[in-house]
Write an enzyme that holds these catalytic residues in place. Sequence first.
Site, PDB file in Angstrom:
ATOM      1  N   GLY A  74       0.848  -1.229   0.027  1.00  0.00           N
ATOM      2  CA  GLY A  74       0.061   0.022  -0.107  1.00  0.00           C
ATOM      3  C   GLY A  74       1.003   1.042   0.057  1.00  0.00           C
ATOM      4  O   GLY A  74       0.551   2.257  -0.753  1.00  0.00           O
ATOM      5  N   ASP A  83      10.247  -7.541  -1.530  1.00  0.00           N
ATOM      6  CA  ASP A  83       9.039  -7.877  -0.994  1.00  0.00           C
ATOM      7  C   ASP A  83       8.889  -9.507  -1.240  1.00  0.00           C
ATOM      8  O   ASP A  83       9.042  -9.693  -2.321  1.00  0.00           O
ATOM      9  CB  ASP A  83       7.831  -6.985  -1.463  1.00  0.00           C
ATOM     10  N   SER A  91      -7.130  -8.830  -2.622  1.00  0.00           N
ATOM     11  CA  SER A  91      -7.745  -7.773  -1.823  1.00  0.00           C
ATOM     12  C   SER A  91      -6.669  -6.621  -1.634  1.00  0.00           C
ATOM     13  O   SER A  91      -6.624  -5.648  -1.086  1.00  0.00           O
ATOM     14  CB  SER A  91      -7.615  -8.505  -0.307  1.00  0.00           C
ATOM     15  N   LEU A 138      -5.822  -4.979  -4.243  1.00  0.00           N
ATOM     16  CA  LEU A 138      -5.916  -4.207  -5.524  1.00  0.00           C
ATOM     17  C   LEU A 138      -6.779  -2.631  -4.906  1.00  0.00           C
ATOM     18  O   LEU A 138      -6.667  -1.703  -5.646  1.00  0.00           O
ATOM     19  CB  LEU A 138      -6.552  -4.557  -6.491  1.00  0.00           C
ATOM     20  N   GLN A 139      -7.339  -2.788  -3.804  1.00  0.00           N
ATOM     21  CA  GLN A 139      -8.255  -1.548  -3.610  1.00  0.00           C
ATOM     22  C   GLN A 139      -7.291  -0.423  -3.031  1.00  0.00           C
ATOM     23  O   GLN A 139      -7.646   0.843  -3.035  1.00  0.00           O
ATOM     24  CB  GLN A 139      -8.906  -2.165  -2.130  1.00  0.00           C
ATOM     25  N   LYS A 181       5.061  -9.479  -6.051  1.00  0.00           N
ATOM     26  CA  LYS A 181       4.792  -7.977  -6.009  1.00  0.00           C
ATOM     27  C   LYS A 181       5.964  -7.510  -6.788  1.00  0.00           C
ATOM     28  O   LYS A 181       5.660  -6.356  -7.301  1.00  0.00           O
ATOM     29  CB  LYS A 181       4.604  -7.605  -4.501  1.00  0.00           C
ATOM     30  N   CYS A 222      -3.373  -3.037   8.887  1.00  0.00           N
ATOM     31  CA  CYS A 222      -4.497  -2.843   8.002  1.00  0.00           C
ATOM     32  C   CYS A 222      -5.434  -4.322   7.857  1.00  0.00           C
ATOM     33  O   CYS A 222      -6.661  -4.037   7.543  1.00  0.00           O
ATOM     34  CB  CYS A 222      -3.835  -2.654   6.536  1.00  0.00           C
TER      35      CYS A 222
END
Length: 243
Positions: free
Chosen positions: A44, A65, A72, A74-75, A89, A192
């Site tokens: 994020g 990473d 989930s 992609l928001q 990623k 998160c």
Amino acid sequence: MASESPLSPDETRRYARHLVLKGFGGAGQQKLKSACVLVVGAGGLGSPAIAYLAAAGVGQLDIVDPDTVSLSNLQRQVIHTTGAVGTTKVESAGAFASALNPHVALDLHAEAINEKNAETLIGACDVVLDGTDNLVTRRLVADAAERLQKPLVSGAVSMFSGQVTVFAPHLGGPRHAALYPDEADDDALPSCEANGILGPVTGVIGTLMAMEAIKLLTGVGEPLVGRLLVYDARDARFSEIGY
């Protein structure tokens, strides 16, 4: 470190708005081109940071990473796409950065940063950005950055708020423990997964992290050393806390 070669005609056109910017100009752009930034976490916070650092013309981006892209993500993790679900990623981030700016060299590491590789990864770059979500990793990165005298841009988000600061003890700033003392655990960090996060909040904080990195690399402005900038999205307010 990245290339110190002059800007090409394509780069001159690409960075035209930087080159005419008073107080930045060609000298600032050349510093970006000659720089290497390590981004720890392509999620994020790493997503907007990677996007703006690549667009700005940082000469080399090293991205680490261990995770793969999930639906989930992609928001809020805007450099990844539906088609990238299931891929690493770093692979997805690298594809985005290359498509945006082919002048940026990439060094991608599909692994977790740990005690064995931290100094090698951090030592290769000029500035470190940490967008990870646990204190074990954050302390490890901060300790290595301090030993190697590399400035560390640190961000965190949860729910409707986020924060960003710069740790640079070698420049006279406080150590990581001044904000996150040894007795603090992961309950002190926003999660998160447990608490949720409004997507654009990560964009605000991740973009601020990229801005702090650019300031550190070019010498423009005053970095957030010893200052914690806190953003409250619901009230549309920024506040600053010294530590």
